[in-house]
Write a protein that holds these residues in place. Structure first.
Motif: not given
Length: 314
Positions: A165, A168, A171, A194
């Protein structure tokens, strides 16, 4: 939006004893983009970042932020935020850690609470940093880099210790800082999958030298294999047909009725199959992922190279 800042690395060279850690390295980092800085262990990435930030003096070359070296920036924390390693007093709260940095840089201490909220540490800001998880420490480091609201961010392995999480979130956060706010973001990372989902451009180094730089599309095009993937219920017939035309056709591992073909374009393969009456279920050029491209480009530049894995690798 912030004022755009371009980072130019020109001819950086650094030798430690008999080891040439960085060798005439030049590349650019553009504003409004996330640039991935990649390379094997020992490739000179951390040394390069330290030289760019004035922590190590290069033997030759330099780094400029819109033409100005880091050491000549009038208010460096307002212009460049960096996370090379996260250091803090374990008994001090995350909020107090940031307030100390803010005072030292002449920044409003209220920025501490603002950046804690930015990185999702607001509720934990008054807890002792010594009790933070590795992922929370990474967020605290990022908050420190953001204190001066800089136009440039230089981050060394920022996803280390983050859960899925958190990765993410990072990002999306980095893309927001670059794409929406116009900041210049340089990220060093070993998480290739990633990086592929996050960055716009890539700089790859090996043995202290530039291997390749460019957009993800340029990188794939420049290192593409030229292979074509084909699936057909008549794979054996098609393989012979293509070999007779001078192509190489081999069975694709893990793909039923699949062939990997080189030496002919997708159009040429399709034409040969049509004239030969061979049914096709799939026909596409092979698209290299970042991991495949990376290993192809850096092969032989690893500081430590392990032998083959498996029971026979004694």
């Amino acid at each position: 939006m912030v004022d755009p800042v371009r980072v130019d690395v020109q001819g950086l060279t650094k030798t430690f004893g008999q080891v040439r850690a960085v060798d005439d390295l030049s590349f650019t980092v553009e504003p409004g983009q996330v640039t991935g800085f990649l390379g094997p262990n020992g490739a000179g990435k951390t040394t390069t970042l330290r030289m760019a930030l004035g922590l190590i003096t290069p033997d030759r070359g330099g780094t400029a932020f819109n033409g100005v070296p880091y050491t000549a920036l009038p208010e460096p924390m307002r212009q460049v935020g960096a996370v090379l390693e996260t250091a803090f007093h374990p008994a001090r709260s995350g909020r107090d850690h940031l307030r100390v940095y803010a005072r030292a840089a002449g920044l409003p201490v209220g920025r501490a609470d603002e950046v804690l909220d930015q990185v999702g540490l607001g509720p934990a800001g008054r807890r002792r940093a010594g009790g933070y998880s590795l992922g929370m420490r990474q967020r605290l480091g990022l908050a420190t880099a953001l204190l001066g609201d800089p136009a440039v961010l230089v981050l060394d392995e920022p996803a280390n210790g983050l859960d899925p999480e958190g990765i993410q979130w990072l990002r999306g956060f980095l893309r927001h800082l670059s794409h929406d706010q116009g900041r210049t973001v340089l990220v060093s990372s070993h998480l290739l999958s990633e990086v592929e989902q996050t960055v716009d451009r890539v700089v790859i180094v090996g043995a202290g030298r530039l291997v390749r730089q460019g957009s993800m599309a340029e990188l794939r095009a420049g290192a593409g294999s030229g292979d074509v993937l084909v699936r057909s219920p008549q794979a054996a017939v098609l393989a012979e047909l293509l070999r007779s035309a001078g192509a190489t056709a081999v069975t694709t591992d893990g793909v039923p009725d699949g062939l990997t073909v080189s030496g002919l374009t997708t159009a040429e393969i399709g034409a040969r199959a049509f004239t030969g009456g061979v049914e096709l279920h799939e026909l596409r050029a092979h698209a290299s992922g970042l991991e495949e491209v990376y290993f192809r480009l850096t092969a032989g530049s690893e500081q430590y190279a392990a032998g083959p894995a498996g029971k026979d690798a004694a």
